[in-house]
Write an enzyme that holds these catalytic residues in place. Structure first.
Site, mmCIF file in Angstrom:
data_model
loop_
_atom_site.group_PDB
_atom_site.id
_atom_site.type_symbol
_atom_site.label_atom_id
_atom_site.label_comp_id
_atom_site.label_asym_id
_atom_site.label_seq_id
_atom_site.Cartn_x
_atom_site.Cartn_y
_atom_site.Cartn_z
ATOM 1 N N ASN A 10 5.908 11.306 10.401
ATOM 2 C CA ASN A 10 4.971 10.957 11.463
ATOM 3 C C ASN A 10 5.037 9.441 11.659
ATOM 4 O O ASN A 10 4.544 8.688 10.825
ATOM 5 C CB ASN A 10 3.562 11.402 11.025
ATOM 6 N N LYS A 12 3.572 7.715 13.816
ATOM 7 C CA LYS A 12 2.300 7.162 14.316
ATOM 8 C C LYS A 12 2.585 6.185 15.467
ATOM 9 O O LYS A 12 3.478 6.438 16.257
ATOM 10 C CB LYS A 12 1.508 6.522 13.166
ATOM 11 N N HIS A 95 -4.834 15.307 13.191
ATOM 12 C CA HIS A 95 -4.601 14.270 12.173
ATOM 13 C C HIS A 95 -5.910 13.508 11.950
ATOM 14 O O HIS A 95 -6.666 13.274 12.898
ATOM 15 C CB HIS A 95 -3.493 13.325 12.628
ATOM 16 N N GLU A 97 -6.511 10.520 11.611
ATOM 17 C CA GLU A 97 -6.659 9.314 12.433
ATOM 18 C C GLU A 97 -7.165 9.678 13.831
ATOM 19 O O GLU A 97 -7.925 8.923 14.441
ATOM 20 C CB GLU A 97 -5.319 8.561 12.491
ATOM 21 N N GLU A 165 -3.896 16.769 4.093
ATOM 22 C CA GLU A 165 -3.769 15.318 3.937
ATOM 23 C C GLU A 165 -5.124 14.723 3.550
ATOM 24 O O GLU A 165 -5.971 14.490 4.426
ATOM 25 C CB GLU A 165 -3.319 14.678 5.254
ATOM 26 N N GLY A 171 -1.701 6.279 3.557
ATOM 27 C CA GLY A 171 -1.393 4.856 3.696
ATOM 28 C C GLY A 171 -1.944 3.983 2.585
ATOM 29 O O GLY A 171 -1.938 2.753 2.696
ATOM 30 N N SER A 210 0.698 9.330 1.342
ATOM 31 C CA SER A 210 1.443 8.470 0.403
ATOM 32 C C SER A 210 2.597 9.183 -0.298
ATOM 33 O O SER A 210 2.885 8.901 -1.462
ATOM 34 C CB SER A 210 0.493 7.844 -0.625
HETATM 35 P P1 PGA Z 1 1.387 8.021 4.740
HETATM 36 O O1 PGA Z 1 0.805 8.849 6.011
HETATM 37 O O2 PGA Z 1 2.596 8.797 4.245
HETATM 38 O O3 PGA Z 1 1.736 6.677 5.291
HETATM 39 O O4 PGA Z 1 0.306 7.989 3.713
HETATM 40 C C1 PGA Z 1 0.765 10.248 5.992
HETATM 41 C C2 PGA Z 1 0.188 10.769 7.285
HETATM 42 O O5 PGA Z 1 -0.792 10.219 7.792
HETATM 43 O O6 PGA Z 1 0.706 11.753 7.848
#
Ligand code: PGA
Length: 249
Positions: A10, A12, A95, A97, A165, A171, A210
């Site tokens: 992803n 983003k 997601h 976010e 997640e 992140g 992560s």
């Molecule tokens: P990350 O993000 O691997 O940077 O932790 C995962 C995600 O939000 O899909």
């Protein structure tokens, strides 16, 4: 039948036309023979969908988010049909976010998942608890409630993928314990089977948050973990290929 794992990246809100060579590196490093045992997918920003789709090789292309409706007066939004038209075969919905930045509810996520399915794309439906929810001992309850309300009744293994997640792991470099991942994925599997029967056995459940080359092997070895949703570590072809190599040593 064994579940074919998926390693999805992803991107983003990252990636410019100047990033296309990085995708070419990924495509060059990913052979058809590897793609037979594991699906590898990149979900770029919508601006890069077509450019990557036309050069994708054995790499699958997905999109991030869609509007529930097929078309109309919704300035700035993109319909699932448009994303499929641009080359996406899957769409990430729900997601954390999006849930946080755009106040998306489970009902909205379900509508978006239905839109993806209507357009012929796989809906990658994300669920996950916040740090406070985990500390309060509510992780399992929160995840199962999101799952129940975000996944459409018509879900099937060919049309829906779940991504667990934990919000606090995204992140941050933090990951849950293997026991915690096993508990949540096992509970998601049980809920899918009780709701969808045989389809629930086969729906893929990804872990995200992560995931890096050095922790991917232990995370992907957990029961009912059928792949990964990867953010930061999907931006560099070498890092992402090293994660996928867990399935293709
Ligand atoms: P990350 O993000 O691997 O940077 O932790 C995962 C995600 O939000 O899909």
């Amino acid at each position: 039948m064994a579940i074919k794992p998926l390693v999805a990246g992803n991107w983003k809100m990252n990636g410019m036309t100047s990033t296309i060579p990085e995708f070419d590196k990924l495509r060059a490093g990913w052979r058809e023979t590897q793609a037979q045992s594991v699906d590898l997918m990149i979900c770029p920003p919508a601006t890069l969908l077509t450019a990557l789709a036309v050069r994708r090789g054995a790499v699958l292309i997905g999109a991030q988010d869609c509007h529930p409706l097929e078309k109309g007066a919704h300035t700035g939004d993109i319909a699932a049909e448009m994303l499929v038209d641009a080359g996406a075969s899957a769409i990430i919905v729900g997601h954390s976010e999006r849930r946080a930045d755009h106040a998306e509810t489970d009902a909205m996520v379900r509508a978006k998942a239905l839109a993806a399915m209507r357009a012929g794309a796989i809906a990658i439906v994300c669920v996950g608890e916040t740090r406070l929810e985990r500390e309060a001992g509510a992780a399992l309850r929160v995840v199962l409630a999101q799952l129940a309300a975000s996944v459409p009744d018509s879900a099937a293994a060919s049309s829906v993928i779940i991504a667990y997640e934990p919000v606090w792991a995204i992140g941050t470099g933090l990951i849950p314990t293997i026991a915690d991942v096993a508990e949540i994925h096992g509970a998601i599997r049980a809920a899918l089977i009780s709701r969808f029967g045989g389809e629930g056995v086969a729906i893929r459940i990804l872990y995200g948050g992560s995931v890096k080359a050095d922790n991917a092997a232990s995370l992907m070895a957990v029961g009912d973990v059928n792949g990964a949703l990867v953010g930061g570590a999907s931006l560099k072809a070498g890092d992402f290929l090293a994660i996928a190599a867990v399935y293709n040593p």
